[in-house]
Design a protein around this motif. Structure first.
Motif, PDB file in Angstrom:
ATOM      1  N   LEU A   1       0.816  -1.215   0.000  1.00  0.00           N
ATOM      2  CA  LEU A   1       0.000   0.000   0.000  1.00  0.00           C
ATOM      3  C   LEU A   1       0.850   1.265   0.000  1.00  0.00           C
ATOM      4  N   LEU A   2       2.099   1.143   0.449  1.00  0.00           N
ATOM      5  CA  LEU A   2       2.924   2.322   0.682  1.00  0.00           C
ATOM      6  C   LEU A   2       3.672   2.772  -0.561  1.00  0.00           C
ATOM      7  N   ASP A   3       3.583   4.047  -0.848  1.00  0.00           N
ATOM      8  CA  ASP A   3       4.476   4.661  -1.822  1.00  0.00           C
ATOM      9  C   ASP A   3       5.814   4.982  -1.159  1.00  0.00           C
ATOM     10  N   VAL A   4       5.762   5.321   0.106  1.00  0.00           N
ATOM     11  CA  VAL A   4       6.956   5.678   0.876  1.00  0.00           C
ATOM     12  C   VAL A   4       6.846   5.067   2.262  1.00  0.00           C
ATOM     13  N   SER A   5       7.934   4.484   2.736  1.00  0.00           N
ATOM     14  CA  SER A   5       7.986   3.969   4.099  1.00  0.00           C
ATOM     15  C   SER A   5       8.647   4.995   5.010  1.00  0.00           C
TER      16      SER A   5
END
Length: 423
Positions: free
Chosen positions: A301-305
């Motif tokens: 789901l993440l574009d960025v962690s």
């Protein structure tokens, strides 16, 4: 070789110690060795026994060829110092009592973060007259003081004496960071018996995948730029910084495009949820811990962690294991941890480092990753290339070489890092 491994975290728990231990033991089994793990009923982090298990005196199972012995413990949630100490001590005692029924190994490994498990491993090693190996994942009890859970006291100083005793008595120490090794050497521990095996990633599970369509729909994330934190919500993580960033970014002209996910549990979770309600943060989604096999779906789901720890000198010595999972998934990281782990992020080009507890820097770099497509794609490529340097199979083999050397009575303990290039 017959290996007896003591750990109070093991799958189906999904935290870093559980994953590292399981993945290493699984690889050792594949190499033809025999591994027995003594652990407890899975209950981390809520202090609730997982479905299908009971907190019994004794229960056994075979997991990917690993013999797992689960013993009774006093179960407490991952919060409250006194109850957690009771939890740790009860496992120490139960593990010692269970050890005569685990056969005679060639060596015994005890893993931190807390050292009561290592205490048990030392006692068992003396009873069985085999070498004791201390796997060092955290400088404990120093980390207790660092997060403010307990100040300097007679109790802490007593724990520190036990800590030093264990370091001295270990036939070998396997540290997860170079910083920990340097700290131990400065405190007078023989550097010849300390090796470094970083955390890594199971590349068979953590690899690039499209966003999970069912989860995107469930959480209303269509068309959103999603950043998030996956892991323990504890005192050490200072996740209030993420809430501050979420509150400020929503004021931007396109602020409704940014959403934040916080997945996991821990001592601070309820307080974080309450703070988010008070701040009326509709762009923050809290998700409870999920089973181990489901974790990659949520990473997708993440574009960025976002990886973050409290701003304190001790945490410059740690390397959050989730960094390597992000790399394996091809997810760029906004890294709010200074020190050794920041050096890895910069060396591998896997993300952007920002000052811990600095919400403004977090927002600035978050916007950069959303708006600068070329930068974002380059970081993705760097993540995937860098992940190969931290493959768990390779690291498990490296640690196995160290264990073989200890059993054979050698003194040569190799340096083993995930990436030897550019050092």
């Amino acid at each position: 070789m017959k290996i007896l491994f003591l750990t109070d975290n093991f799958p189906p728990e999904v935290n870093a110690p559980a994953s590292r231990t399981f993945e290493h033991c699984r690889e050792w089994i594949k190499s033809g060795h025999h591994v027995t793990v003594i652990t407890c009923a899975p209950n981390f982090p809520k202090g609730e026994v997982y479905e299908g298990y009971k907190n019994r005196l004794w229960q056994t199972e075979i997991m990917d060829g690993i013999k797992v012995i689960r013993v009774w413990t006093y179960i407490a949630a991952n919060e409250g110092f006194a109850k957690r100490i009771l939890d740790y001590v009860s496992f120490m005692l139960s593990a010692i009592l269970a050890s005569p029924f685990a056969g005679r190994p060639d060596l015994v490994i005890g893993t931190s973060p807390q050292f009561f498990t290592a205490c048990a491993a030392y006692v068992v090693s003396r009873l069985k007259r085999v070498p004791f190996v201390f796997e060092l994942r955290d400088i404990w009890p120093e980390s207790v003081k660092a997060v403010g859970a307990m100040g300097d006291s007679a109790v802490i100083r007593f724990f520190e004496k036990i800590e030093m005793f264990l370091y001295r008595k270990a036939a070998g120490i396997v540290s997860v960071t170079e910083s920990f090794k340097r700290t131990l050497i400065e405190r007078g521990i023989d550097g010849e018996k300390i090796s470094v095996v970083t955390n890594g990633v199971d590349s068979s599970r953590f690899q690039p995948m499209p966003k999970d369509a069912e989860l995107v729909q469930r959480y209303g994330l269509e068309g959103k730029f999603v950043s998030g934190y996956i892991g323990t919500h504890g005192m050490a993580h200072a996740l209030e910084t993420i809430l501050e960033a979420a509150e400020r970014v929503r004021r931007f002209e396109n602020g409704d495009q940014y959403h934040f996910i916080l997945l996991g549990h821990g001592a601070r979770k309820e307080a974080l949820i309450e703070k988010a309600k008070q701040m009326q943060l509709e762009n923050v989604i809290f998700i409870d811990s999920v089973p181990k096999e489901e974790v990659p779906r949520y990473w997708s789901l993440l574009d960025v962690s976002i990886i973050h720890l409290k701003k304190t000198p001790l945490f410059t010595t740690v390397i959050p294991s989730k960094l390597f999972e992000c790399m394996g998934m091809g997810i760029p990281t906004l890294h709010g941890v200074a020190g050794e782990s920041a050096e890895i992020v910069e060396r591998e080009g896997a993300g952007i480092v920002f000052e811990p507890e600095n919400a403004d820097e977090l927002i600035e770099n978050l916007v950069k990753l959303k708006e600068d497509g070329d930068c974002y794609r380059q970081l993705q490529e760097n993540c995937l290339a860098g992940a190969k340097n931290y493959d768990r199979t390779h690291l498990a083999g490296a640690m196995l070489d160290i264990l073989n050397d200890i059993v054979d009575g050698g003194r040569k303990v190799p340096e083993v890092m995930g990436n030897q290039e550019g050092k």
